[in-house]
Design an enzyme around this catalytic site. Structure first.
Site, PDB file in Angstrom:
ATOM      1  N   ASP A 172      -1.211  -1.883  -8.056  1.00  0.00           N
ATOM      2  CA  ASP A 172      -2.502  -2.565  -7.919  1.00  0.00           C
ATOM      3  C   ASP A 172      -2.565  -3.818  -8.793  1.00  0.00           C
ATOM      4  O   ASP A 172      -3.271  -4.767  -8.477  1.00  0.00           O
ATOM      5  CB  ASP A 172      -3.639  -1.597  -8.240  1.00  0.00           C
ATOM      6  CG  ASP A 172      -3.761  -0.524  -7.163  1.00  0.00           C
ATOM      7  OD1 ASP A 172      -4.418   0.497  -7.402  1.00  0.00           O
ATOM      8  OD2 ASP A 172      -3.148  -0.702  -6.074  1.00  0.00           O
ATOM      9  N   LYS A 193     -10.677   7.256   6.848  1.00  0.00           N
ATOM     10  CA  LYS A 193     -10.869   8.141   5.686  1.00  0.00           C
ATOM     11  C   LYS A 193     -12.321   8.602   5.580  1.00  0.00           C
ATOM     12  O   LYS A 193     -13.239   7.807   5.737  1.00  0.00           O
ATOM     13  CB  LYS A 193     -10.485   7.395   4.390  1.00  0.00           C
ATOM     14  CG  LYS A 193      -9.032   6.979   4.336  1.00  0.00           C
ATOM     15  CD  LYS A 193      -8.760   5.993   3.217  1.00  0.00           C
ATOM     16  CE  LYS A 193      -7.326   5.477   3.318  1.00  0.00           C
ATOM     17  NZ  LYS A 193      -7.069   4.337   2.425  1.00  0.00           N
ATOM     18  N   TYR A 209     -10.478  13.340  -0.092  1.00  0.00           N
ATOM     19  CA  TYR A 209     -10.666  12.643   1.174  1.00  0.00           C
ATOM     20  C   TYR A 209      -9.706  13.140   2.246  1.00  0.00           C
ATOM     21  O   TYR A 209      -8.608  13.609   1.955  1.00  0.00           O
ATOM     22  CB  TYR A 209     -10.565  11.118   1.027  1.00  0.00           C
ATOM     23  CG  TYR A 209      -9.344  10.568   0.346  1.00  0.00           C
ATOM     24  CD1 TYR A 209      -9.121  10.761  -1.014  1.00  0.00           C
ATOM     25  CD2 TYR A 209      -8.422   9.814   1.056  1.00  0.00           C
ATOM     26  CE1 TYR A 209      -8.006  10.221  -1.650  1.00  0.00           C
ATOM     27  CE2 TYR A 209      -7.320   9.265   0.429  1.00  0.00           C
ATOM     28  CZ  TYR A 209      -7.128   9.472  -0.919  1.00  0.00           C
ATOM     29  OH  TYR A 209      -6.024   8.928  -1.545  1.00  0.00           O
ATOM     30  N   HIS A 224      -6.585  -0.338  -0.970  1.00  0.00           N
ATOM     31  CA  HIS A 224      -5.393   0.092  -0.230  1.00  0.00           C
ATOM     32  C   HIS A 224      -5.651   0.252   1.266  1.00  0.00           C
ATOM     33  O   HIS A 224      -6.742   0.619   1.698  1.00  0.00           O
ATOM     34  CB  HIS A 224      -4.921   1.440  -0.789  1.00  0.00           C
ATOM     35  CG  HIS A 224      -4.587   1.394  -2.241  1.00  0.00           C
ATOM     36  ND1 HIS A 224      -4.480   2.526  -3.016  1.00  0.00           N
ATOM     37  CD2 HIS A 224      -4.329   0.358  -3.079  1.00  0.00           C
ATOM     38  CE1 HIS A 224      -4.188   2.197  -4.258  1.00  0.00           C
ATOM     39  NE2 HIS A 224      -4.082   0.870  -4.331  1.00  0.00           N
TER      40      HIS A 224
HETATM   41  C1  T46 Z   1      -1.684   8.160  -1.159  1.00  0.00           C
HETATM   42  C2  T46 Z   1      -0.588   9.176  -1.393  1.00  0.00           C
HETATM   43  C3  T46 Z   1       0.178   9.155  -2.542  1.00  0.00           C
HETATM   44  N1  T46 Z   1       1.159  10.095  -2.724  1.00  0.00           N
HETATM   45  C4  T46 Z   1       1.929  10.063  -3.970  1.00  0.00           C
HETATM   46  C5  T46 Z   1       2.619   8.749  -4.271  1.00  0.00           C
HETATM   47  C6  T46 Z   1       2.593   8.673  -5.772  1.00  0.00           C
HETATM   48  O1  T46 Z   1       3.730   9.353  -6.325  1.00  0.00           O
HETATM   49  C7  T46 Z   1       1.331   9.423  -6.173  1.00  0.00           C
HETATM   50  C8  T46 Z   1       0.184   8.511  -6.499  1.00  0.00           C
HETATM   51  O2  T46 Z   1       0.060   7.582  -5.421  1.00  0.00           O
HETATM   52  P1  T46 Z   1      -0.859   6.278  -5.564  1.00  0.00           P
HETATM   53  O3  T46 Z   1      -0.694   5.708  -6.934  1.00  0.00           O
HETATM   54  O4  T46 Z   1      -0.573   5.390  -4.385  1.00  0.00           O
HETATM   55  O5  T46 Z   1      -2.307   6.922  -5.429  1.00  0.00           O
HETATM   56  P2  T46 Z   1      -3.676   6.095  -5.274  1.00  0.00           P
HETATM   57  O6  T46 Z   1      -3.629   4.840  -6.107  1.00  0.00           O
HETATM   58  O7  T46 Z   1      -4.740   7.081  -5.518  1.00  0.00           O
HETATM   59  O8  T46 Z   1      -3.674   5.680  -3.755  1.00  0.00           O
HETATM   60  C9  T46 Z   1      -4.772   5.977  -2.920  1.00  0.00           C
HETATM   61  O9  T46 Z   1      -5.830   5.215  -3.397  1.00  0.00           O
HETATM   62  C10 T46 Z   1      -6.771   4.689  -2.493  1.00  0.00           C
HETATM   63  C11 T46 Z   1      -8.128   4.933  -3.085  1.00  0.00           C
HETATM   64  C12 T46 Z   1      -6.687   5.100  -1.091  1.00  0.00           C
HETATM   65  O10 T46 Z   1      -7.652   4.982  -0.328  1.00  0.00           O
HETATM   66  C13 T46 Z   1      -5.403   5.547  -0.547  1.00  0.00           C
HETATM   67  O11 T46 Z   1      -5.596   6.785   0.111  1.00  0.00           O
HETATM   68  C14 T46 Z   1      -4.300   5.704  -1.512  1.00  0.00           C
HETATM   69  O12 T46 Z   1      -3.563   4.491  -1.480  1.00  0.00           O
HETATM   70  O13 T46 Z   1       0.991  10.244  -5.033  1.00  0.00           O
HETATM   71  C15 T46 Z   1       1.409  11.083  -1.796  1.00  0.00           C
HETATM   72  O14 T46 Z   1       2.313  11.930  -1.976  1.00  0.00           O
HETATM   73  N2  T46 Z   1       0.661  11.113  -0.637  1.00  0.00           N
HETATM   74  C16 T46 Z   1      -0.340  10.200  -0.408  1.00  0.00           C
HETATM   75  O15 T46 Z   1      -1.013  10.299   0.656  1.00  0.00           O
END
Ligand code: T46
Length: 181
Positions: A168, A71, A131, A62
């Protein structure tokens, strides 16, 4: 705190000074002045994140094409294989990646500046991932690059197929992705 360079000069491994005694341990997980002295980066983090994942979950790769986020990542329970990919078109290491194990045991952190895609796969039964980011989350600017893009060729320590979010599963290739200048 010790800084260890990686194959990509801007991506740095941070090893904190851990003070152990009969009660347990203490370490400074972030100290702005010390971080700036040792890395040359005076960072102003605006957001802390915390995610928990089960084994074989892979989150990534991401980045935010606007409002890019630097980060500082670490693991406080379990272990992950963490990866940063250089997606700065003008960089001599464009398309190259750095990968290493981050764990509650090794207490290592990885500094991933703006201009990189980031992801990790969980290699323990569960992992809790913390992070700090240098800019706010902006979903409209979020982009995903495919974890298994052969053009990057990350050697993930995977047992079978990873568990991916829908986002993803639909990620683009490095070639099709929007890159940084
Ligand atoms: C990233 C983020 C997500 N959210 C909410 C949005 C979704 O409802 C839920 C899960 O989000 P997501 O599936 O995008 O989470 P990850 O797959 O862990 O995303 C992260 O994964 C990789 C490892 C990264 O480096 C990024 O920081 C980030 O993209 O949290 C938020 O409210 N705030 C945030 O900053």
């Amino acid at each position: 705190m010790k800084v260890i360079t990686t194959a990509i000069p801007d991506v740095l491994i941070i090893e904190p000074n851990v003070f152990g005694d009969e009660r347990g341990f203490f370490f400074e997980s972030f100290n702005r002045r010390r971080f700036a002295e040792l890395t040359g980066c005076d960072v102003d983090f605006v957001q802390d994140n915390h995610s928990r994942s089960v084994k074989n979950v892979l989150r990534g790769l991401h980045y935010q094409i606007r409002q890019p986020q630097g980060k500082l990542v670490r693991v406080v329970q379990g272990a992950v294989f963490d990866v940063a990919v250089d997606i700065r078109r003008s960089s001599p290491s464009f398309g190259q990646s750095v990968g290493l194990e981050l764990s509650a045991e090794n207490k290592r952190m990885l500094w991933i500046p703006e201009g990189f895609a980031h992801g990790f796969v969980v290699i323990s039964e569960t992992a809790e991932f913390l992070y700090k980011t240098t800019d706010y989350w902006a979903p409209e600017f979020e982009r995903s690059i495919a974890w298994n893009d052969p053009a990057i060729g990350i050697q993930w320590p995977l047992q079978g197929e990873p568990a991916l979010s829908v986002k993803d599963q639909q990620a683009t290739s490095l070639a099709e992705a929007e890159h940084f200048a």
